[in-house]
Design a protein around this motif. Structure first.
Motif, mmCIF file in Angstrom:
data_model
loop_
_atom_site.group_PDB
_atom_site.id
_atom_site.type_symbol
_atom_site.label_atom_id
_atom_site.label_comp_id
_atom_site.label_asym_id
_atom_site.label_seq_id
_atom_site.Cartn_x
_atom_site.Cartn_y
_atom_site.Cartn_z
ATOM 1 N N ASP A 147 18.907 -5.207 -10.912
ATOM 2 C CA ASP A 147 18.916 -6.525 -10.269
ATOM 3 C C ASP A 147 20.338 -7.043 -10.066
ATOM 4 N N PHE B 273 22.744 -5.536 -8.892
ATOM 5 C CA PHE B 273 23.315 -5.006 -7.659
ATOM 6 C C PHE B 273 22.530 -5.428 -6.421
ATOM 7 N N SER B 274 21.579 -6.326 -6.618
ATOM 8 C CA SER B 274 20.790 -6.805 -5.485
ATOM 9 C C SER B 274 21.606 -7.787 -4.657
ATOM 10 N N LYS B 275 21.150 -8.027 -3.457
ATOM 11 C CA LYS B 275 21.847 -8.944 -2.555
ATOM 12 C C LYS B 275 21.933 -10.341 -3.153
ATOM 13 N N ARG B 276 20.945 -10.725 -3.923
ATOM 14 C CA ARG B 276 20.885 -12.062 -4.513
ATOM 15 C C ARG B 276 22.020 -12.312 -5.503
ATOM 16 N N TYR B 277 22.392 -11.289 -6.287
ATOM 17 C CA TYR B 277 23.343 -11.492 -7.373
ATOM 18 C C TYR B 277 24.672 -10.759 -7.201
ATOM 19 N N TRP B 278 24.745 -9.795 -6.291
ATOM 20 C CA TRP B 278 25.898 -8.907 -6.283
ATOM 21 C C TRP B 278 27.216 -9.637 -6.044
ATOM 22 N N LYS B 279 27.206 -10.656 -5.199
ATOM 23 C CA LYS B 279 28.470 -11.338 -4.889
ATOM 24 C C LYS B 279 29.100 -11.929 -6.140
ATOM 25 N N SER C 10 30.147 -9.161 -8.654
ATOM 26 C CA SER C 10 31.374 -8.478 -8.233
ATOM 27 C C SER C 10 32.617 -9.285 -8.592
ATOM 28 N N GLU D 73 23.668 -18.958 -2.325
ATOM 29 C CA GLU D 73 23.096 -17.655 -2.000
ATOM 30 C C GLU D 73 22.127 -17.737 -0.835
#
Length: 420
Positions: free
Chosen positions: A210, A212-218, A221, A420
C-alpha cells in the motif's frame, strides 16, 4: 623465504581487514533488518510492548559482544544489537510524535536526537579511563546492557499511544491513555480529533505494498528522499575525515578532535530544539542543508585553492565544525520528526520503518564504497559532490515538504488527504 613471509603477512592483514569489515557491517545490516520489521511489530503489538520486546536483542547483543571469545559470537552479538537499534530508530520518533502535545511536539522530537548526540559524546568520554586496558572494549559493551534494561522497565510503566489504541478499537483504553498524558480536561477534545481524522474508518491497517500505491506514494517518497539526502550529503565522510582535518591544523589528539565534533553536534541540536516549534521544520531543513553546502565548499577550497594554503588547516577545521553544526540544526533531527507527522495513521508505522530502512541501506553502501570513491576522484571533488547534493536537497525541500509546525497530526492528515 622472505617473499613467503611477506605473502603470509599480506594475507593476514587482508583477513583481518575483512573480519573487521564484517564486524562493523553486520550491525548496519541488522539495523536495516530491524528498521523494516519495527513498523510491523509496532502495528501488531503496540508501541510500548514493541519497545519492551526490542530490549531483548539490544541487551543480548551487547552481552554477547562483551563476552565473545570468537569472531562468530561477536558477529551474532553485533547483528542482534543492530536489529535492536534499527527497531528503536523507527519506533522512537513514531511514539514521540503520537504522544506529544502539538505545541511542543517539535521540541520533544528534537530532544531524542539531542540525547543521541549526548550519548555518543558520553560514550567517547566514558572510554577514556579504560583506554589503557586491552580489554576496555568488553567493559564498554557490557555497560550497554544497562540502558537496554532501563528501556524495558521504563516502557512497562509508560502509556500506550492513544492513536494506536483508538485505531485498534480500544476506545476506553485510548481515553485512559489521553488522561495520563494530557489530563482529564483534554480527553474530550483529543478523542474528538481522533474521530474526525477518520481513524475509526473501516479500513484495515496498510500492508507494505500500500505504501507504493498512488494514494500514498508521493508522501512516502518524501520520507525516503529526506533520509537519502541526509546520508548522501556527506555526514559520515565529514566525521570520518575529521581527525585528519584536525591533525592538519595541529590538533594531534584524536580524542580532542572527536570531542570537538561531538560537542558541535550537541550544541547544534540544542539550538534546533529551541527553534523547532518557532521557526518550523521546513525552514530549518532549508537553512541546514544550505549551511552544509557552504561548509562543503569551504572544505573543498581549503584543500585545493593555493591562495588559501597558509590557512588551509584552520579553514578545514572551521568548515568541519560549521558542517556538523548545520547538520545538527536540521538535517539530523528533522527527518525522523517530520515523517511521523506527514504520514497518515493507517500507514504511519510502516512508512516510518521504510524511510528509516532507506537511511540504514544508504549508510551501509556509503560506508562500503566511500574510500574507493575518494581514492578515485580525490577528497576535494567528493566534497564538491556533497555540496551539490545539499543544493539539490534545498530545491527538493522547497518544492515538496509541507510545514507541520503548530498543527495536530489529525489536521495534517486531513489536509494531505484532501491534497491527494
Amino acid at each position: 623465504m622472505f617473499c613467503h613471509m611477506l605473502a603470509l603477512l599480506v594475507w593476514g592483514l587482508f583477513c583481518l581487514v575483512t573480519i573487521l569489515g564484517w564486524v562493523v557491517s553486520t550491525s548496519l545490516a541488522g539495523a536495516t533488518l530491524g528498521s523494516f520489521t519495527g513498523g510491523s511489530l509496532a502495528d501488531k503489538f503496540g508501541r510500548t510492548r514493541t519497545f519492551i520486546l526490542d530490549a531483548v536483542p539490544l541487551a543480548l547483543g551487547a552481552f554477547l559482544s562483551a563476552t565473545a571469545q570468537d569472531i562468530r559470537t561477536m558477529i551474532i552479538g553485533r547483528l542482534l544489537a543492530g536489529i535492536g537499534i534499527g527497531v528503536s530508530s523507527a519506533l522512537v520518533p513514531l511514539y514521540i510524535s503520537e504522544i506529544s502535545p502539538t505545541e511542543i511536539r517539535g521540541t520533544l522530537g528534537t530532544v531524542n536526537q539531542l540525547f543521541i548526540c549526548i550519548g555518543i559524546l558520553a560514550a567517547l568520554l566514558a572510554g577514556l579511563p579504560l583506554a589503557g586496558n586491552p580489554a576496555w572494549w568488553r567493559t564498554m559493551f557490557g555497560i550497554a546492557v544497562v540502558p537496554s534494561i532501563l528501556l524495558a522497565v521504563g516502557m512497562a510503566f509508560s502509556p500506550e499511544s492513544p492513536r494506536w489504541l483508538f485505531q485498534q478499537g480500544k476506545v476506553t483504553q485510548a481515553e485512559l491513555a489521553v488522561k495520563r498524558l494530557y489530563g482529564k480536561e483534554m480527553v474530550t477534545e483529543i478523542m474528538f480529533d481522533l474521530r474526525a481524522s477518520g481513524q475509526s474508518s473501516s479500513e484495515s491497517e496498510a500492508g507494505w505494498f500500500d505504501l507504493f500505491s498512488k494514494r500514498y506514494w508521493k508522501v512516502v517518497s518524501v520520507g525516503a528522499a529526506l533520509f537519502l539526502f541526509q546520508q548522501l550529503a556527506g555526514i559520515n565522510a565529514v566525521v570520518y575525515y575529521s581527525t585528519s582535518v584536525f591533525r592538519s591544523a595541529g590538533i594531534a589528539s584524536d580524542v580532542a578532535a572527536s570531542a570537538l565534533v561531538g560537542a558541535a553536534n550537541v550544541f547544534g541540536t540544542m539550538v534546533a530544539s529551541s527553534l523547532m516549534d518557532k521557526q518550523g521544520r521546513k525552514s530549518l531543513l532549508i537553512t541546514s542543508f544550505s549551511g552544509m553546502g557552504a561548509s562543503m565548499l569551504l572544505l573543498a577550497l581549503s584543500f585545493t585553492w593555493k591562495a588559501l594554503a597558509p590557512y588551509s588547516g584552520t579553514l578545514a577545521v572551521v568548515g568541519t565544525v560549521l558542517y556538523v553544526l548545520s547538520f545538527a540544526l536540521g538535517a539530523g533531527p528533522v527527518p525522523a520528526l517530520l515523517l511521523p507527522e506527514i504520514f497518515a495513521s493507517r500507514i504511519r508505522a510502516k512508512a516510518v520503518a521504510l524511510s528509516l530502512g532507506m537511511h540504514w541501506v544508504s549508510n551501509f553502501f556509503i560506508g562500503l564504497y566511500f574510500l574507493s570513491v575518494v581514492s578515485k576522484f580525490g577528497i576535494s571533488n567528493v566534497y564538491l559532490g556533497f555540496a551539490s547534493v545539499c543544493a539539490l536537497a534545498v530545491l527538493y525541500i522547497a518544492g515538496n515538504v509541507v510545514e507541520t509546525k503548530g498543527r495536530s497530526l489529525e489536521e495534517i492528515e486531513r489536509e494531505l488527504s484532501v491534497a491527494e
